[in-house]
Enzyme design. Structure first.
Site, PDB file in Angstrom:
ATOM      1  N   GLY B 150       0.607  -1.140   0.082  1.00  0.00           N
ATOM      2  CA  GLY B 150       0.168  -0.059  -0.029  1.00  0.00           C
ATOM      3  C   GLY B 150       0.968   1.158  -0.070  1.00  0.00           C
ATOM      4  N   CYS B 151       0.250   2.289  -0.263  1.00  0.00           N
ATOM      5  CA  CYS B 151       0.964   3.550  -0.292  1.00  0.00           C
ATOM      6  C   CYS B 151       1.617   4.143   0.950  1.00  0.00           C
ATOM      7  CB  CYS B 151       0.307   4.618  -0.958  1.00  0.00           C
ATOM      8  SG  CYS B 151      -1.365   5.136  -0.304  1.00  0.00           S
ATOM      9  N   TYR B 152       0.383   4.013   1.959  1.00  0.00           N
ATOM     10  CA  TYR B 152       0.973   4.509   3.347  1.00  0.00           C
ATOM     11  C   TYR B 152       2.197   3.725   3.795  1.00  0.00           C
ATOM     12  CZ  TYR B 152      -2.824   8.037   4.005  1.00  0.00           C
ATOM     13  OH  TYR B 152      -3.589   9.132   3.953  1.00  0.00           O
ATOM     14  N   THR B 154       4.163   1.902   2.428  1.00  0.00           N
ATOM     15  CA  THR B 154       5.551   2.132   1.681  1.00  0.00           C
ATOM     16  C   THR B 154       6.335   3.196   2.465  1.00  0.00           C
ATOM     17  OG1 THR B 154       4.861   1.277  -0.430  1.00  0.00           O
ATOM     18  CG2 THR B 154       6.867   2.577  -0.621  1.00  0.00           C
ATOM     19  N   GLY B 155       5.667   4.290   2.513  1.00  0.00           N
ATOM     20  CA  GLY B 155       6.250   5.646   3.311  1.00  0.00           C
ATOM     21  C   GLY B 155       6.578   5.333   4.675  1.00  0.00           C
TER      22      GLY B 155
END
Lengths: 341, 341, 341, 341
Positions: B150-152, B154-155
């Site tokens: 997911g995007c969150y 990853t960060g």
């Protein structure tokens, strides 16, 4: 005091009407309606209203609104939905301010072409007044039925009325290039309105087929006393609220800017919500955001044969809800600016 | 050359995959699918693709994709829709890069709680690899089935991995305060995503219940070798693309900034898409927008007992489609950065 | 009626003070000052003020202001510039509302460290009252000298005061992650503030060194009755106005949400501009934009040992000019909400 | 391979040139210059360049650039500053791509009127070529000195050239209503450019006096073979990059849309960066953002006597830096699209 119903309370224009009326010393909101899955407090939909108004948004049922002794009904409903309710409330003697387009166009055929549906309450069209107070204040005073103008038409007509009324325009096509914020399209889930599609984007849309074009043409022609040839191109820009309209008019003869500005100031001298800018100044959206004003500035081409007129309004206020309350004020005999300053 | 299908081509992540693959020297896009009313050229949906790719978006039918000799399938489909297709393409021996969450969570119960639906392809979960190349490059090399993060996550994970792997964090709750642009929610008509609701607004949402929280927790715990206590709070901000993550970690003992930065640089020394900033610098979304990079900066509290780690990614690239192609590159034996610089 | 001077009238906070006072039934603006190349009408700087106030912005000269029989002076001046004027107007018996930071910090050394300049009017610090009405209404009633709080401190302190006053927080570092719109930095030409740098960007800035951190710490410690350990991280987000603050607090013992909400409601029961949200609701910037409200919502971690408190304010109103007028109202004996609803 | 200097490397156009050239297989950036307080690495100014180019921005000294064996010099300098450097590098036999306006206007008096300064290198004007490859590719092939067009002129001229070249326009004034993003004004600290002033705002500016008007008029007249009467009105809109131009042209005789579209497609059939849209489609800024394309769509008024032409470009690419590299490619004999796809 007048008792009020706002139908379509959870759209942007309904919400703005509520906020204005909460500050209005003569208005008492009695009923809110909205199309929702279940009855919901307006303050759950818009938390900033908490503690100020906690009415529940009901389904729109004519009989139950009538029971609540309502005097004025704002219809902030989609086009085509509004007409039936407008007609029925008018029949009951209520004051109706209709924010839809259903009674703005005097020619039913034009309405049916642009809105794609039969008009089944044609007889009421004649009895409604086009609610642009700067042009029709006297009629609005005497009516119970106001067809509140569209947002683009408000900005365009106010920009051009003094020139046309004074017969200053040559016959050439008037170009109206209008730029609107995204709330102009209403508060609804649509792919073309989501942030990812609107932000960092600009587009012209509905070129030649926008439903506000015939409304503008009808009103400009009425002012000019003859059919006005014009081209209206709307654009979507990434702001929440505001319309900037740039209109280009070929003049019958060379003009000087100061006399044009005088003409505009004189034309609007009794209009509390129109400001004409002095030479060298043009309005911006920031000048009118969150207000009911329409600000207008004028420039001339170097050969002085073309006027460039720029108007700015807040599409949700002077372009919709503010104007609606202004119309209510006039129709009810209140001071025109009440609740709007 | 590998032949490729992109399923879900008209969403933001599908669109980004297409744009990357058009620059990729080893990729040949053979099939696009999308859920549309009628077959539509991708270049009618996204006019900037005109002249570059004019495939028609088909309905997603497994057999017709198989006929086209496709080697790699990107599934840019909604959660819950993806699982069936992933499983069936895996069965046929294809390489599958699944951008949905359907195979990221190893614990089915957690999946079912957060995504609100039964998982009917549980047996495939084990065979998938969590596609964060900075942590699992070797496994990705050997797999045919990548669960793209997911995007969150990853960060967040990239911001915290070096600290946790090196056992630098005290036991206290790690706070992850993340801010995402609006494309993170996908390209879909939803009232909460329209410009009028998102612009000039900020909000925290799904506090304590966001579906990316268990994904972050699972991965951080794996890295730390023990259950990690963390609190994840996502926020929606009015930008189109980008996530800025600010993570707060209590340290086991006082640290100096230069040694922490060294630790991070060393941890990521073979990661071509992670940049660690020097002392005094923190990344911004502008540093990573339209790139596949994750940039990370570190600051310390004045008592040197708390680290503040800031990471920035483009949610659609390193947070989704760029990472998906990075995973394809690794799984196919191409250079990791191919098509992504 | 009180006669008023607004010094620094062309900044964002000066402009907002003017707009509020124009609606205020007891205020008469007599003097505006600004640092401009030449005397300019305020309505040339802000065209929306045309017809409402046409005063010329003068140079700031104490003697000429004194001549105009002014009762209350708002100082919307840069830090370091304000102190001299504040002191001199106080000496003349005027009521001074100072929006700068010059008298907020009680410890001169801390001021000098964070603002990088000697404080040459130390003796006046003690006589000023920190103008957060929700905490210090009684002192404000009795003072002539209000040090108006910073925007970040207002959002942060109001979010945390009830918890700390009731001794609910464990000793752990309190994390305050705040996100502010761009007007928080003032109306000034600076490369970092231009649209091209701010739009589509997010960043943390001044991490560990922001001048509002000691102000927050001072006030939280006063409330808690002991030194509070906290970490404050400001972020710049692309909105014009608004601050969303997300605060993370470890609790002494497990709590239930409803009792925390009761605590907050009780703490603020006499505060007309604080709204505590019910369970499940968190405030957004849209809820407070263009208002003087601070809205607060609370969530708990799943183990109920950490509170996540979210507050929203309009940085220019409750975070600056609205609060300044609220303080004037209290200091002058007017109703606290006058002109602010 | 050509060796390159970029002068003015820290502005938006300099930065974009660098990013393009880093992808360009035939370009080697040898020198960067910028006006800074102290020598600074370009990657400190733009952190996304870290690891890709770490040159230090030097002061602009002609002799030291000459020493570095540079073949091509991009001048991304302010108007009036550029002329001296352009002339001197030309004298030394270098290829100069000048992004300033200093050599675009062939009539020195017009230049001096609009740019407010004497032109002290008049003799060089004749030797420069107006760098719009769609019109002047052959001349660009043979020149060493390109006057790179302005952003507004690029969008306006490309929108109108086919109509005028084919003598389709009636004599009436052509209206050009252009809307630009904020980076068009450059990367500089100016009050009118800060986020708080630009966001949620729209304005027309420099009406009748914008310096791009004579450039557009010069080029349109050259194409038409006679003086073209036109009115150009620029608007500032809150996007970072992009220009949408809406042009209104009275036609000599009624036209049908399909033949106009054919005319445009034919006119641009050898132009790799111009796309003509099919009937019913108009370009948006999203179609061209981050690309070197100019997309053009056409609509007709209902009486078919007026054409509405909409063009979209990225002001920093096709409107400046992309076009500059396109010109370099042509002047150096590289494929026109090299580095730009």
């Amino acid at each position: 005091m007048v008792n009020i119903a706002v139908c379509g309370a959870t759209g942007y224009t309904g919400y703005e009407i509520i906020k204005i009326l909460l500050r209005h010393p003569k208005a008492d909101i009695r009923v809110l309606t909205a199309k929702l899955d279940k009855p919901t407090k307006i303050s759950d939909e818009f938390p900033d209203l908490k503690g100020k108004i906690d009415l529940i948004c009901e389904e729109l049922v004519i009989s139950s609104i009538l029971k609540k002794k309502v005097d004025v009904i704002f219809l902030a409903l989609p086009h085509r939905v509004s007409m039936e309710y407008a007609a029925k409330f008018i029949d009951k003697g209520k004051i109706v301010i209709d924010l839809s387009a259903d009674f703005r166009l005097k020619d039913v055929k034009v309405y049916e072409k642009y809105y794609g549906q039969k008009h089944i309450y044609k007889d009421y069209i004649k009895s409604s007044v086009y609610g642009l107070p700067e042009l029709y204040k006297d009629s609005i005073k005497r009516t119970r039925f106001v067809a509140n103008p569209g947002c683009y038409p408000t900005g365009s007509i106010l920009a051009l009325a003094p020139l046309l009324a004074d017969n200053k325009a040559a016959g050439d096509t008037i170009i109206i290039d209008a730029k609107s914020g995204a709330t102009g399209a209403g508060r609804k889930a649509a792919l073309g309105l989501i942030f990812g599609e609107v932000a960092e984007n600009l587009k012209a849309y509905k070129v030649g087929v926008h439903q506000h074009a015939p409304e503008i043409e009808q009103e400009l022609s009425k002012i000019a006393g003859k059919k006005v040839d014009m081209l209206f191109t709307p654009h979507l820009v990434p702001i929440r609220r505001g319309i900037l309209t740039t209109a280009y008019v070929a003049l019958k003869k060379k003009s000087d800017l100061s006399s044009l500005i005088r003409l505009y100031k004189s034309f609007y001298k009794t209009a509390p919500f129109v400001k004409i800018y002095d030479e060298g100044l043009l309005p911006q959206v920031h000048d009118v955001a969150n207000t009911n004003y329409c600000c207008i500035g004028i420039a001339l081409s170097s050969d002085k044969k073309r006027a460039i007129i720029v108007s700015a309004i807040d599409n949700l206020l002077k372009g919709a809800s503010g104007q609606a309350v202004q119309n209510m004020n006039i129709a009810c005999g209140f001071p025109e600016t009440m609740g709007l300053e």
